[in-house]
Design a protein around this motif. Structure first.
Motif, PDB file in Angstrom:
ATOM      1  N   SER A 200      88.546 -14.814 -51.975  1.00 53.09           N
ATOM      2  CA  SER A 200      89.783 -14.644 -52.724  1.00 53.09           C
ATOM      3  C   SER A 200      90.342 -13.228 -52.562  1.00 53.09           C
ATOM      4  O   SER A 200      91.538 -13.053 -52.302  1.00 53.09           O
ATOM      5  CB  SER A 200      89.547 -14.958 -54.207  1.00 53.09           C
ATOM      6  OG  SER A 200      90.720 -14.742 -54.961  1.00 53.09           O
ATOM      7  N   GLY A 259      97.692 -18.772 -50.822  1.00 54.44           N
ATOM      8  CA  GLY A 259      97.478 -19.435 -52.101  1.00 54.44           C
ATOM      9  C   GLY A 259      96.839 -20.799 -51.932  1.00 54.44           C
ATOM     10  O   GLY A 259      95.945 -21.178 -52.716  1.00 54.44           O
ATOM     11  N   ALA A 260      97.269 -21.545 -50.918  1.00 54.13           N
ATOM     12  CA  ALA A 260      96.678 -22.870 -50.679  1.00 54.13           C
ATOM     13  C   ALA A 260      95.208 -22.750 -50.276  1.00 54.13           C
ATOM     14  O   ALA A 260      94.365 -23.540 -50.723  1.00 54.13           O
ATOM     15  CB  ALA A 260      97.470 -23.598 -49.592  1.00 54.13           C
ATOM     16  N   ARG A 262      93.145 -20.292 -51.101  1.00 56.14           N
ATOM     17  CA  ARG A 262      92.361 -19.883 -52.266  1.00 56.14           C
ATOM     18  C   ARG A 262      92.060 -21.054 -53.183  1.00 56.14           C
ATOM     19  O   ARG A 262      90.976 -21.151 -53.755  1.00 56.14           O
ATOM     20  CB  ARG A 262      93.100 -18.783 -53.031  1.00 56.14           C
ATOM     21  CG  ARG A 262      92.956 -17.401 -52.439  1.00 56.14           C
ATOM     22  CD  ARG A 262      93.243 -16.336 -53.466  1.00 56.14           C
ATOM     23  NE  ARG A 262      94.601 -16.447 -53.963  1.00 56.14           N
ATOM     24  CZ  ARG A 262      95.642 -15.803 -53.444  1.00 56.14           C
ATOM     25  NH1 ARG A 262      95.470 -15.012 -52.409  1.00 56.14           N
ATOM     26  NH2 ARG A 262      96.841 -15.950 -53.947  1.00 56.14           N
ATOM     27  N   LYS A 263      93.024 -21.961 -53.331  1.00 55.23           N
ATOM     28  CA  LYS A 263      92.792 -23.125 -54.184  1.00 55.23           C
ATOM     29  C   LYS A 263      91.708 -24.031 -53.613  1.00 55.23           C
ATOM     30  O   LYS A 263      90.948 -24.653 -54.357  1.00 55.23           O
ATOM     31  CB  LYS A 263      94.097 -23.904 -54.357  1.00 55.23           C
ATOM     32  CG  LYS A 263      95.128 -23.189 -55.220  1.00 55.23           C
ATOM     33  CD  LYS A 263      96.397 -24.018 -55.361  1.00 55.23           C
ATOM     34  CE  LYS A 263      97.419 -23.308 -56.231  1.00 55.23           C
ATOM     35  NZ  LYS A 263      98.674 -24.102 -56.363  1.00 55.23           N
ATOM     36  N   ARG A 264      91.630 -24.116 -52.281  1.00 55.87           N
ATOM     37  CA  ARG A 264      90.650 -24.987 -51.669  1.00 55.87           C
ATOM     38  C   ARG A 264      89.265 -24.355 -51.583  1.00 55.87           C
ATOM     39  O   ARG A 264      88.246 -25.044 -51.704  1.00 55.87           O
ATOM     40  CB  ARG A 264      91.104 -25.369 -50.254  1.00 55.87           C
ATOM     41  CG  ARG A 264      92.252 -26.364 -50.227  1.00 55.87           C
ATOM     42  CD  ARG A 264      92.634 -26.710 -48.801  1.00 55.87           C
ATOM     43  NE  ARG A 264      93.633 -27.769 -48.759  1.00 55.87           N
ATOM     44  CZ  ARG A 264      93.347 -29.059 -48.731  1.00 55.87           C
ATOM     45  NH1 ARG A 264      92.080 -29.443 -48.730  1.00 55.87           N
ATOM     46  NH2 ARG A 264      94.294 -29.973 -48.678  1.00 55.87           N
TER      47      ARG A 264
END
Length: 266
Positions: A200, A259-260, A262-264
């Motif tokens: 992250s 951002g995508a 980090r979400k995964r």
């Protein structure tokens, strides 16, 4: 019914607030006295119209020319500078992070020295680092990679060290109690906890590196900043507009992709 009266605040507290207000007002007045007199140049309206016309009518032909110096090529070079600089800093930051993490040392001097080194690294602005590396290795994208990478070490190592300090030691104690070695503790307890934070923070630093790499070219460190400063100096506002639009697209796409991811991954 008798009216309840709240006790007055102590005189010392009142005088403290008055003193803080006086100091604040004094600082604001002192800051404004150092500003030059506000004035508008005679050609300000004409220049503003030229800039506005350039922003409305960007130089679309500059998007791709095939000579390696167009907008697409310089944006890809900027992206490469940010990727390499972030990768180098992420690898080098790990030992610095363990050096500065206070949970890993019994002697406070070791931790303090590590934190001091990271603070010293963060003190140097990327523009200054780029100028220094240009003198050392010459102008171009390699100087930009070194500037972004060196500056990112201070920030990434600080974030990594904080993640190490906040790590839960219970998992490591459980592995040790089960007969695990130090390597087992690292692989089975520490890394699973630290890896999401590392990923992250690295992705976040990559987003900042894109913005930094877009500016470093103005001092000769490669990337899209080089044609941008040339266009500004020659007052080619349509060229400036298309470069700025390209930077906006690159930064927006990077933010969305980061951002995508980090979400995964986190």
């Amino acid at each position: 019914m008798t009216e309840l009266k709240l006790p007055n605040p102590p005189a010392q507290r009142r005088w403290g607030k008055v003193l803080a207000a006086v100091i604040f007002i004094g600082l604001v007045i002192w800051a404004f006295t150092g500003m030059p007199a506000f004035s508008i140049k005679a050609n300000a309206v004409m220049v503003t119209k030229s800039i506005g016309d350039g922003l409305i009518h960007p130089d679309w032909a500059y998007v791709w020319t095939g000579d390696g110096e167009d907008l697409t090529s310089t944006l890809l070079e900027t992206l490469g500078i940010a990727i390499l600089g972030t990768f180098i800093s992420a690898v080098i930051s790990l030992p610095f992070a363990f050096w500065a993490a206070h949970t890993k040392h019994k002697f406070w001097l070791v931790t303090r020295s590590g934190k001091f080194v990271l603070t010293a690294i963060r003190t140097f602005p990327e523009i200054v680092l780029a100028l220094m590396f240009i003198k050392a290795v010459g102008p171009g994208s390699f100087a930009g990679v070194l500037a972004v990478g060196f500056h990112s070490i201070g920030m990434l190592a600080k974030l990594f060290s904080e993640a190490i300090e906040n790590m839960n030691g219970g998992a490591g104690e459980a592995v040790t109690a089960a007969g695990g070695s130090a390597l087992d503790v690292t692989m089975l307890a520490s890394l699973p906890q630290l890896l999401p934070e590392f990923v992250s923070n690295t992705l976040y630093r990559f987003e900042l590196a894109i913005r930094s790499a877009s500016i470093l070219g103005m001092v000769g460190a490669g990337g899209v900043g080089t044609p941008l400063i040339f266009a500004i100096q020659t007052r080619s506002w349509p060229r400036v507009a298309i470069i700025l639009y390209g930077i906006i697209v690159l930064v927006t796409a990077t933010d969305w992709l980061s951002g995508a991811l980090r979400k995964r991954l986190v």
